[in-house]
Design a protein around this motif. Structure first.
Motif, short mmCIF file in Angstrom:
data_model
loop_
_atom_site.label_atom_id
_atom_site.label_comp_id
_atom_site.label_asym_id
_atom_site.label_seq_id
_atom_site.Cartn_x
_atom_site.Cartn_y
_atom_site.Cartn_z
N UNK A 221 3.56 5.50 14.45
CA UNK A 221 2.51 4.61 14.96
C UNK A 221 1.13 5.24 14.86
N UNK A 222 0.13 4.38 14.82
CA UNK A 222 -1.24 4.88 14.75
C UNK A 222 -2.16 3.84 14.15
N UNK A 223 -3.35 4.27 13.78
CA UNK A 223 -4.29 3.37 13.11
C UNK A 223 -4.34 3.72 11.63
N UNK A 224 -4.19 2.70 10.80
CA UNK A 224 -4.14 2.94 9.36
C UNK A 224 -4.94 1.86 8.61
N UNK A 225 -5.41 2.19 7.42
CA UNK A 225 -5.77 1.12 6.51
C UNK A 225 -4.46 0.50 6.01
N UNK A 226 -4.42 -0.81 5.98
CA UNK A 226 -3.18 -1.48 5.63
C UNK A 226 -3.45 -2.49 4.52
N UNK A 353 -4.31 -2.32 -7.81
CA UNK A 353 -4.46 -0.86 -7.95
C UNK A 353 -5.72 -0.37 -7.23
N UNK A 354 -6.76 -1.19 -7.29
CA UNK A 354 -8.01 -0.78 -6.61
C UNK A 354 -7.91 -0.92 -5.10
N UNK A 355 -7.07 -1.86 -4.65
CA UNK A 355 -6.90 -2.02 -3.19
C UNK A 355 -6.34 -0.74 -2.59
N UNK A 356 -5.42 -0.09 -3.31
CA UNK A 356 -4.76 1.08 -2.73
C UNK A 356 -5.37 2.41 -3.20
N UNK A 357 -6.16 2.37 -4.27
CA UNK A 357 -6.62 3.59 -4.94
C UNK A 357 -7.31 4.59 -4.01
N UNK A 386 5.84 0.20 2.84
CA UNK A 386 5.80 1.51 2.18
C UNK A 386 4.58 2.26 2.67
N UNK A 387 4.68 3.56 2.71
CA UNK A 387 3.48 4.37 2.97
C UNK A 387 2.63 4.35 1.69
N UNK A 388 1.33 4.44 1.88
CA UNK A 388 0.43 4.67 0.75
C UNK A 388 -0.07 6.10 0.91
N UNK A 389 0.14 6.93 -0.11
CA UNK A 389 -0.30 8.32 -0.05
C UNK A 389 -1.13 8.63 -1.29
N UNK A 390 -2.35 9.09 -1.04
CA UNK A 390 -3.26 9.46 -2.13
C UNK A 390 -3.35 8.38 -3.20
N UNK A 391 -3.52 7.13 -2.72
CA UNK A 391 -3.74 6.03 -3.65
C UNK A 391 -2.52 5.53 -4.37
N UNK A 392 -1.34 6.00 -3.94
CA UNK A 392 -0.09 5.57 -4.59
C UNK A 392 0.88 5.01 -3.56
N UNK A 393 1.69 4.02 -4.00
CA UNK A 393 2.77 3.54 -3.14
C UNK A 393 3.82 4.65 -3.05
N UNK A 414 -11.60 -5.70 4.19
CA UNK A 414 -12.72 -5.19 3.38
C UNK A 414 -12.49 -5.35 1.89
N UNK A 415 -11.32 -5.86 1.51
CA UNK A 415 -11.10 -6.16 0.09
C UNK A 415 -10.04 -7.24 -0.03
N UNK A 416 -10.27 -8.14 -0.99
CA UNK A 416 -9.37 -9.27 -1.21
C UNK A 416 -8.89 -9.21 -2.65
N UNK A 417 -7.58 -9.23 -2.84
CA UNK A 417 -6.99 -9.05 -4.16
C UNK A 417 -7.20 -10.24 -5.09
#
Ligand SMILES: [Zn+2]
Length: 455
Positions: A221-226, A353-357, A386-393, A414-417
Motif C-alpha cells: 500500500x501507498x501512494x503511486x502514479x497509476x 509507452x509514454x504513459x509509463x516511460x 502489474x508494478x511499473x518499474x523504471x518505465x517498464x511493466x 496528467x496524461x490521456x492515452x
C-alpha cells in the motif's frame, strides 16, 4: 396493435399520455463448474402506460395482457389525478417523430437452436476447466435477448425499435491451498451470434490469468502514479463520475448541486468525458430513449470543464436545460429514469509507452472487480495489476484497491492515452431497476498520487 395504441391515447383525458409496449424473447445458459445450472428460453410481453396530470402528477400502470388498453390508460389517469407532487411537473419539448428501426443481425441468434448455443458455452466451459489442474471452479454463461419496443405519446411520437443483445461471460477460479483467485472476461453487444463465437483464446487467457494471480504478491500500500487500462478507466468514468451527472440525482441532492456546477473545472485540458446513446452496436445504444427523445452525444466534461449533464424530459424542464435522450427503463415493468447509455473518456494523444516511460515506481491497474462510490469519494478494486518499474511493466500484483476523492483524482489525470476503445466485455448498471446494459469506453489514463490499499 398500432391502431389500438393510437386509439387508447386519443381517448385519454390526461395532459400527457404515453404507452410503451414490449415483446421480448431471451435465452440463458449457465454452467457452474461441470454443472449445467440453467438452459432455457423465455418469451415475455407487456407494457406500461404513463399519464401526467398538471395539478396531480404521474400515474403509472403496467400490464401483461394487451386487451382494453383504454381501461389501462383510464387507470393511469386516475392515479395521476390522485398523485401529489410538490411542484407541477413539466416536460421539456422534444421533436415529434414517427420512426421504425429494424436491425439486421449477421447471424441472428433467434434462428439458432438451444442445443447449438449450449454447445458453444460448454466448449468455453471445458476450456476453462481443462486449462490447468488448479482451476477448481467456473461460471460460464451465455445470454441473448431480442426486444421489440413500440413507444407512442399523446404528442404524436410513434416509434418502433428493435434491440438485440448477445453476451458471453467467462469466470475462472484457481486454487492453491488457501489461495483462491478469480479472473473474469466477457463479450457483449447488440450483435448477432458470431460476435460471441470463436472466443477460445479469450477463455484460455481468462483461465491463465486466474492461475497467474496465484503467484502474484499482494501490492504494498501507498501512494503511486497509476496507469489505468481502458476497462478500469471506463468503469471509473461511469461509476465515480457518470452517476453524478444524472440529473434526477443532482436535482434531488443539494450536496450534488453544489458540486456539479456547470463551468466548474473538473480536470486538465485533455480530459473530455461524454455519453453517447447513438453509437451503433453498443449495449447502451438506442435511437430513441424510453420517452421518445432522440439519443446522441452529450458532453459532460469538455477540455476539463463541466459542460453538461444527463436528462429526462422532466429533469430538463426542472433545470431549464435540454433533454439528452437518457430516460431509460429496464423493461416494461418500469417507468424511465435518468440513466447513462455509453459513457466514455475521449481519446488523448499519448502513446501507452509514454504513459509509463517516466514512472520509476508505479502501478498498472487493469479491469475492475467492483467498487463503491459515496458522492465524491470512491474505491475500486482492480481485477489484476502489474508494478511499473523504471518505465517498464514488471511483475503481477494482486489486491490493488484504488481509493480517493473524485475531484482530486480527476485533476490528477496528467496524461490521456491514444488507445481508446469501446469496451465490449459487457456492462450493466444498477440503479433501482436492476441491471441495465451500458457500455464503457476509455483510453489508458495516467493518474498521479493515487492511494493504493494493500499490504
Ligand atoms: Zn452504474
Amino acid at each position: 396493435m398500432h391502431q389500438k395504441i393510437r386509439d387508447a391515447i386519443k381517448r385519454s383525458r390526461a395532459d400527457y399520455t404515453e404507452i410503451r409496449v414490449e415483446d421480448r424473447e431471451a435465452t440463458s445458459i449457465r454452467y457452474r463448474g461441470r454443472d449445467l445450472e440453467e438452459a432455457g428460453a423465455v418469451v415475455d410481453a407487456g407494457g406500461i402506460v404513463r399519464c401526467l396530470v398538471r395539478n396531480g402528477g404521474w400515474g403509472v400502470v403496467t400490464f401483461n395482457d394487451r386487451d382494453d388498453l383504454g381501461a389501462k390508460v383510464q387507470q393511469a389517469y386516475e392515479c395521476a389525478r390522485l398523485a401529489q407532487t410538490e411542484e407541477p411537473i413539466e416536460l421539456a419539448a422534444i421533436p415529434i417523430v414517427e420512426d421504425r428501426i429494424n436491425v439486421s443481425l449477421e447471424r441472428d441468434f433467434r434462428g439458432v437452436s438451444l442445443a447449438e448455443k449450449k454447445a458453444l458455452v460448454e466448449g468455453y466451459n471445458d476450456l476453462l476447466l481443462g486449462h490447468d489442474e488448479r482451476i477448481v471452479d467456473t461460471a460460464t454463461a451465455y445470454q441473448d435477448e431480442f426486444r421489440h419496443l413500440v413507444f407512442a405519446s399523446s404528442e404524436g411520437t410513434f416509434v418502433e425499435e428493435e434491440l438485440p443483445y448477445v453476451g458471453v461471460r467467462l469466470v475462472a477460479r484457481a486454487r492453491e491451498g488457501d489461495n483462491v483467485q478469480t479472473a473474469m472476461e466477457g463479450r457483449a453487444g447488440q450483435k448477432g451470434l458470431g460476435f460471441v463465437q470463436g472466443l477460445d483464446d479469450l477463455a484460455r487467457a481468462t483461465a491463465q490469468r486466474a492461475v497467474d494471480l496465484l503467484a502474484a504478491e499482494t501490492v504494498i500500500g501507498g501512494r503511486y502514479p497509476v496507469v489505468l487500462n481502458q476497462r478500469l478507466a471506463g468503469v471509473f468514468a461511469h461509476e465515480a463520475f457518470g452517476h453524478l451527472s444524472e440529473s434526477d440525482f443532482v436535482y434531488e441532492n443539494p450536496q450534488a448541486q453544489e458540486m456539479m456546477v456547470l463551468g466548474r473545472r473538473f480536470g486538465r485540458d485533455h480530459l473530455t468525458i461524454f455519453d453517447d446513446g447513438s453509437t451503433p452496436g453498443l449495449l447502451g445504444t438506442h435511437r430513441y430513449d424510453d420517452e421518445g427523445t432522440p439519443t446522441g452525444r452529450s458532453d459532460l466534461i469538455q477540455d476539463g470543464i463541466l459542460v453538461g449533464r444527463l436528462h429526462s424530459r422532466e429533469t430538463a424542464a426542472k433545470m431549464g436545460e435540454k433533454p439528452t435522450g437518457n430516460a431509460r427503463a429496464t423493461g416494461y415493468r418500469y417507468p424511465p429514469i435518468v440513466r447513462m447509455t455509453n459513457t466514455a473518456i475521449e481519446a488523448g494523444k499519448t502513446p501507452f509507452e509514454e504513459l509509463i516511460r517516466d514512472i520509476k515506481l508505479g502501478i498498472y491497474a487493469c479491469d475492475a472487480f467492483g467498487g463503491q462510490t459515496m458522492l465524491e469519494n470512491f474505491s475500486f478494486s482492480s481485477a489484476y495489476a502489474y508494478m511499473i518499474r523504471d518505465g517498464q511493466i514488471a511483475e503481477m500484483v494482486k489486491d490493488v484497491i484504488l481509493a480517493g476523492n473524485l475531484f482530486t483524482t480527476l485533476m490528477n489525470i496528467d496524461a490521456v492515452g491514444d488507445d481508446f476503445f469501446w469496451i465490449e466485455s459487457g456492462g450493466r448498471c444498477g440503479k433501482g431497476q436492476g441491471g441495465l446494459p451500458v457500455t464503457f469506453g476509455a483510453p489508458s489514463i495516467r493518474i498521479q498520487d493515487v492511494v493504493i490499499g494493500g499490504r
